[in-house]
Design an enzyme around this catalytic site. Structure first.
Site, mmCIF file in Angstrom:
data_model
loop_
_atom_site.group_PDB
_atom_site.id
_atom_site.type_symbol
_atom_site.label_atom_id
_atom_site.label_comp_id
_atom_site.label_asym_id
_atom_site.label_seq_id
_atom_site.Cartn_x
_atom_site.Cartn_y
_atom_site.Cartn_z
ATOM 1 N N ARG A 1 11.316 -2.197 10.915
ATOM 2 C CA ARG A 1 10.292 -1.590 11.782
ATOM 3 C C ARG A 1 10.041 -2.472 13.001
ATOM 4 O O ARG A 1 10.058 -3.686 12.905
ATOM 5 C CB ARG A 1 8.997 -1.440 10.974
ATOM 6 C CG ARG A 1 8.587 -0.022 10.774
ATOM 7 C CD ARG A 1 7.505 0.110 9.736
ATOM 8 N NE ARG A 1 6.237 -0.489 10.112
ATOM 9 C CZ ARG A 1 5.150 -0.441 9.344
ATOM 10 N NH1 ARG A 1 5.194 0.165 8.187
ATOM 11 N NH2 ARG A 1 4.034 -1.009 9.732
ATOM 12 N N ARG B 1 11.685 -5.982 4.719
ATOM 13 C CA ARG B 1 11.470 -4.538 4.547
ATOM 14 C C ARG B 1 12.474 -3.747 5.394
ATOM 15 O O ARG B 1 12.768 -4.089 6.534
ATOM 16 C CB ARG B 1 10.061 -4.139 4.968
ATOM 17 C CG ARG B 1 9.909 -2.617 5.000
ATOM 18 C CD ARG B 1 8.484 -2.149 5.039
ATOM 19 N NE ARG B 1 7.763 -2.670 6.171
ATOM 20 C CZ ARG B 1 6.458 -2.535 6.310
ATOM 21 N NH1 ARG B 1 5.749 -1.929 5.390
ATOM 22 N NH2 ARG B 1 5.860 -3.045 7.373
ATOM 23 N N ARG C 1 -9.563 1.407 8.358
ATOM 24 C CA ARG C 1 -9.123 0.053 8.674
ATOM 25 C C ARG C 1 -10.208 -0.736 9.387
ATOM 26 O O ARG C 1 -10.010 -1.905 9.676
ATOM 27 C CB ARG C 1 -7.939 0.166 9.607
ATOM 28 C CG ARG C 1 -6.635 -0.243 8.959
ATOM 29 C CD ARG C 1 -5.743 -0.619 10.098
ATOM 30 N NE ARG C 1 -4.496 -1.157 9.724
ATOM 31 C CZ ARG C 1 -3.505 -0.505 9.161
ATOM 32 N NH1 ARG C 1 -3.641 0.730 8.795
ATOM 33 N NH2 ARG C 1 -2.372 -1.123 8.961
ATOM 34 N N ARG D 1 -0.880 -8.986 13.154
ATOM 35 C CA ARG D 1 -1.424 -7.930 12.280
ATOM 36 C C ARG D 1 -2.272 -8.541 11.162
ATOM 37 O O ARG D 1 -3.299 -8.000 10.786
ATOM 38 C CB ARG D 1 -0.277 -7.111 11.685
ATOM 39 C CG ARG D 1 0.309 -6.126 12.694
ATOM 40 C CD ARG D 1 1.688 -5.647 12.301
ATOM 41 N NE ARG D 1 1.724 -4.907 11.057
ATOM 42 C CZ ARG D 1 2.844 -4.646 10.382
ATOM 43 N NH1 ARG D 1 4.003 -5.069 10.843
ATOM 44 N NH2 ARG D 1 2.803 -3.971 9.277
ATOM 45 N N LYS E 1 0.839 -1.212 0.000
ATOM 46 C CA LYS E 1 0.000 0.000 0.000
ATOM 47 C C LYS E 1 0.866 1.252 0.000
ATOM 48 O O LYS E 1 0.652 2.166 -0.777
ATOM 49 C CB LYS E 1 -0.909 0.055 1.250
ATOM 50 C CG LYS E 1 -1.852 -1.112 1.396
ATOM 51 C CD LYS E 1 -2.726 -0.976 2.635
ATOM 52 C CE LYS E 1 -1.968 -1.017 3.957
ATOM 53 N NZ LYS E 1 -1.303 -2.300 4.249
HETATM 54 P P1 AP5 Z 1 4.915 -1.663 1.869
HETATM 55 O O1 AP5 Z 1 4.579 -0.796 0.697
HETATM 56 O O2 AP5 Z 1 5.730 -1.075 2.950
HETATM 57 O O3 AP5 Z 1 3.569 -2.337 2.411
HETATM 58 P P2 AP5 Z 1 2.339 -1.742 3.196
HETATM 59 O O4 AP5 Z 1 1.108 -2.347 2.595
HETATM 60 O O5 AP5 Z 1 2.411 -0.252 3.266
HETATM 61 O O6 AP5 Z 1 2.599 -2.416 4.603
HETATM 62 P P3 AP5 Z 1 2.560 -1.819 6.084
HETATM 63 O O7 AP5 Z 1 3.281 -2.765 6.962
HETATM 64 O O8 AP5 Z 1 2.975 -0.391 6.092
HETATM 65 O O9 AP5 Z 1 1.044 -1.939 6.339
HETATM 66 P P4 AP5 Z 1 0.339 -1.942 7.669
HETATM 67 O O10 AP5 Z 1 -1.033 -1.775 7.151
HETATM 68 O O11 AP5 Z 1 0.529 -3.090 8.537
HETATM 69 O O12 AP5 Z 1 1.077 -0.752 8.474
HETATM 70 P P5 AP5 Z 1 0.722 0.767 8.737
HETATM 71 O O13 AP5 Z 1 1.958 1.551 8.757
HETATM 72 O O14 AP5 Z 1 -0.418 1.216 7.895
HETATM 73 O O15 AP5 Z 1 5.626 -2.986 1.310
HETATM 74 C C1 AP5 Z 1 6.065 -4.004 2.194
HETATM 75 C C2 AP5 Z 1 7.430 -4.546 1.742
HETATM 76 O O16 AP5 Z 1 7.300 -5.217 0.501
HETATM 77 C C3 AP5 Z 1 8.485 -3.449 1.517
HETATM 78 O O17 AP5 Z 1 9.736 -3.957 1.884
HETATM 79 C C4 AP5 Z 1 8.420 -3.198 0.018
HETATM 80 O O18 AP5 Z 1 9.632 -2.707 -0.459
HETATM 81 C C5 AP5 Z 1 8.090 -4.579 -0.511
HETATM 82 N N1 AP5 Z 1 7.259 -4.548 -1.719
HETATM 83 C C6 AP5 Z 1 6.257 -3.652 -2.004
HETATM 84 N N2 AP5 Z 1 5.695 -3.949 -3.200
HETATM 85 C C7 AP5 Z 1 6.348 -5.056 -3.656
HETATM 86 C C8 AP5 Z 1 6.208 -5.862 -4.845
HETATM 87 N N3 AP5 Z 1 5.276 -5.590 -5.771
HETATM 88 N N4 AP5 Z 1 7.024 -6.942 -4.957
HETATM 89 C C9 AP5 Z 1 7.946 -7.240 -4.013
HETATM 90 N N5 AP5 Z 1 8.137 -6.521 -2.881
HETATM 91 C C10 AP5 Z 1 7.343 -5.446 -2.712
HETATM 92 O O19 AP5 Z 1 0.180 0.648 10.257
HETATM 93 C C11 AP5 Z 1 1.026 0.260 11.306
HETATM 94 C C12 AP5 Z 1 0.228 0.180 12.591
HETATM 95 O O20 AP5 Z 1 -0.330 1.479 12.897
HETATM 96 C C13 AP5 Z 1 -0.980 -0.759 12.568
HETATM 97 O O21 AP5 Z 1 -0.622 -2.084 12.857
HETATM 98 C C14 AP5 Z 1 -1.856 -0.119 13.640
HETATM 99 O O22 AP5 Z 1 -1.426 -0.467 14.931
HETATM 100 C C15 AP5 Z 1 -1.622 1.362 13.449
HETATM 101 N N6 AP5 Z 1 -2.583 1.977 12.528
HETATM 102 C C16 AP5 Z 1 -2.325 2.567 11.336
HETATM 103 N N7 AP5 Z 1 -3.438 3.016 10.759
HETATM 104 C C17 AP5 Z 1 -4.459 2.694 11.595
HETATM 105 C C18 AP5 Z 1 -5.867 2.863 11.532
HETATM 106 N N8 AP5 Z 1 -6.473 3.455 10.488
HETATM 107 N N9 AP5 Z 1 -6.600 2.394 12.573
HETATM 108 C C19 AP5 Z 1 -6.015 1.808 13.633
HETATM 109 N N10 AP5 Z 1 -4.698 1.597 13.747
HETATM 110 C C20 AP5 Z 1 -3.925 2.045 12.724
HETATM 111 MG MG MG Z 2 2.778 1.144 4.829
#
Ligand code: AP5
Ligand code: MG
Length: 213
Positions: free
Chosen positions: A160, A127, A88, A171, A13
């Site tokens: 991270r 990552r 979410r 997660r 994402k």
């Molecule tokens: P990456 O693009 O980093 O993936 P992502 O989908 O952004 O994954 P996140 O871990 O950031 O998602 P998340 O939803 O768990 O975390 P968030 O920060 O939102 O890609 C992942 C890896 O794969 C990277 O190494 C990348 O280089 C690689 N990659 C990408 N595309 C690729 C491809 N096509 N092929 C191969 N490799 C590839 O949230 C973190 C925490 O915050 C949550 O757990 C929660 O506690 C809190 N939080 C955030 N938002 C909310 C909300 N709205 N409500 C409640 N809690 C929330």
């Molecule tokens: Mg992300």
């Protein structure tokens, strides 16, 4: 253009949202990034959010909704934005829909980046994120030019805190329970588009561009 990125943790994402934001000149709004910036700055919000994030749990809706609505009320969001990691939960989606409806507005696209669970743990353990600018890499799929150094700003790359395999599994479980129902929610609204997130990063982006035009 108002876009939501849906998908499991690690689906890509953030990777795709950054590219969309650049191509279409709209802000990339990530609640995860906002929380991480607050943790780094040791704010009250950051300390609260960290308790949940470290266990792979969702930060409560009351905290999350307010920071998101404040962020999208900013001047730079008036012509659109790409939301990454919000909504979410169904209650978060309902608050967003209502807030937009009050302004006679709506979400144009909800893009689901589909990646099976089997691929996720590998993605997360590989990552690396920049401590300074937040750029993300993958040690195998998207490596930086110099090991552990950010291509963009030269700062250090780290794993991270919530990317440990135990936390990732939690997660994923929470994703299936609380976030996946949003796929039906946005399908009913007629704005859901699905892309195959297992493809190469550039091919996933090309698929998204063909949807957005
Ligand atoms: P990456 O693009 O980093 O993936 P992502 O989908 O952004 O994954 P996140 O871990 O950031 O998602 P998340 O939803 O768990 O975390 P968030 O920060 O939102 O890609 C992942 C890896 O794969 C990277 O190494 C990348 O280089 C690689 N990659 C990408 N595309 C690729 C491809 N096509 N092929 C191969 N490799 C590839 O949230 C973190 C925490 O915050 C949550 O757990 C929660 O506690 C809190 N939080 C955030 N938002 C909310 C909300 N709205 N409500 C409640 N809690 C929330
Ligand atoms: Mg992300």
């Amino acid at each position: 253009m108002k876009i939501i990125m849906l998908g499991a943790p690690g689906a890509g994402k953030g990777t795709q949202a950054k590219m969309i934001a650049e191509k279409y000149s709209i802000p990339h709004v990530s609640t995860g990034d906002i929380f991480r910036a607050n943790i780094k700055g040791q704010t009250h919000l950051g300390m609260e959010a960290k308790k949940y994030m470290d266990e792979g749990k969702l930060v409560p809706d009351e905290l999350t909704v307010k920071i998101l609505l404040d962020r999208v009320a900013n001047e730079d969001c008036k012509d659109g934005y790409v939301l990454d990691g919000f909504p979410r939960t169904i209650p978060q989606a309902e608050v967003l829909t209502e807030a937009l409806e009050k302004m006679g507005d709506k979400i144009d696209y909800a893009i689901d980046v589909a990646v099976p669970d089997e691929n996720i743990v590998n993605r997360m353990s590989g990552r690396r994120a920049c401590v300074n600018c937040g750029a993300t890499y993958h040690i195998v799929h998207i490596p930086p030019k110099t090991e552990n150094i950010c291509d963009k700003c030269g700062s250090e790359l780290i794993l991270r805190d919530d990317d440990k395999p135990e936390t990732v599994l939690n997660r994923l479980k929470i994703y299936h329970e609380q976030t996946q129902p949003l796929i039906d929610y946005y399908t009913e609204k007629g704005v859901l588009k699905t892309v195959d997130g297992t493809k190469d990063m550039k091919d996933v982006f090309a698929d998204i561009v063909s949807i957005l035009g």
